[in-house]
Design an enzyme around this catalytic site. Structure first.
Site, PDB file in Angstrom:
ATOM      1  N   ASP A 270     101.388 -56.840  65.062  1.00 15.45           N
ATOM      2  CA  ASP A 270     100.562 -56.694  63.852  1.00 15.45           C
ATOM      3  C   ASP A 270     100.617 -57.578  62.839  1.00 15.45           C
ATOM      4  O   ASP A 270     101.919 -57.312  62.327  1.00 15.45           O
ATOM      5  CB  ASP A 270      99.984 -55.149  63.402  1.00 15.45           C
TER       6      ASP A 270
ATOM      7  N   ASP B  82      87.071 -49.223  67.715  1.00 18.39           N
ATOM      8  CA  ASP B  82      88.030 -48.454  67.013  1.00 18.39           C
ATOM      9  C   ASP B  82      87.427 -47.371  66.546  1.00 18.39           C
ATOM     10  O   ASP B  82      86.434 -47.391  65.904  1.00 18.39           O
ATOM     11  CB  ASP B  82      88.714 -49.200  65.833  1.00 18.39           C
TER      12      ASP B  82
END
Length: 248
Positions: free
Chosen positions: A8, A129
């Site tokens: 990330d 998500d």
């Protein structure tokens, strides 16, 4: 089952967030290219990249870091974060990204996802998500009134390579993966599902492996790999991934 180590990217560095909060970022490596090469050397067959700044900005922000990663590895890379039009999709694929992940735009413009699947066959995944079962977008800053399964069903038979399902409340919190919700989603789809969020131990991988027949074809792991809770060789052996040097 494929194990995807997560990189990330925030401000050019490899970080992990807790439940998607940008203010709760832990920096694990300031050299993304070196981290990517390390993961490849450990035997991983894919990398999962997220441009966190890009997810909030709605456009690529950590392009330089992604470029360094692409130059450092030969294994395929999938990338999400700030990819919201066909031009950006084409740009990343031309640069060498094997698979782009469309999240926010999948909710706001499902037809664009279908167009992308036709333009770039096998190169488009959808990231869903969820917070309490409902889809969150824009770097998880906004929660919709659309359920994860309802959104996923829109892309059946569209050519989507995979659905990447993240339980936001579990992500980065080391509380364990939401196996039940992930397996339930996979069971209702023909599109393969990749589990994400909350993987904290080998027990989580064992539990996901048991549900492989439901349609879970992969799992993304971040913090547990960085802090040593999951040992790469052991995890790859459990999930049936080839060892370094083997053909997978």
């Amino acid at each position: 089952m494929i194990l995807y180590p997560a990189i990330d990217l925030k401000d050019g560095a490899c970080v992990r967030l807790v439940r998607g909060e940008m203010s709760h970022a832990t920096v694990f490596n300031t050299d993304p290219g070196e981290q990517a090469a390390r993961f490849q050397g450990q035997g991983f067959q894919w990398l999962h990249l997220v441009d966190l700044n890009g997810a909030f900005a709605g456009r690529p922000v950590n392009a330089e870091a992604v470029d360094r990663i692409l130059a450092s590895v030969t294994i395929p890379v999938q990338l999400g974060g700030g990819i919201r039009d066909l031009k950006t999709i084409g740009m990343w694929i031309e640069k060498g990204v094997r698979r782009v992940i469309l999240g926010t735009i999948a909710l706001r413009d499902p037809e664009l996802v279908k167009q992308a699947c036709k333009a770039f066959p096998g190169r488009v995944a959808v990231g869903i998500d969820a917070r309490e079962g409902y889809v969150a977008v824009a770097g998880w800053a906004e929660t919709s009134n659309i359920k994860a399964l309802d959104l996923a069903l829109k892309f059946e038979d569209s050519g989507v390579a995979a659905i990447i399902y993240t339980d936001i409340n579990r992500d980065g919190a080391m509380g364990g993966v939401n196996v039940e919700a992930t397996a339930d989603l996979a069971f209702h789809l023909t599109t393969p599902v990749i589990a994400s969020g909350g993987v904290s131990s080998m027990d989580d991988l064992v539990a996901l492996k048991k549900e492989e027949d439901s349609g879970i074809e992969g799992v993304i792991c971040g913090r547990a790999l960085y802090d040593g809770r999951i040992e790469p060789a052991e995890a790859l052996a459990l999930l049936g991934a080839p060892a370094p040097g083997e053909v997978g």
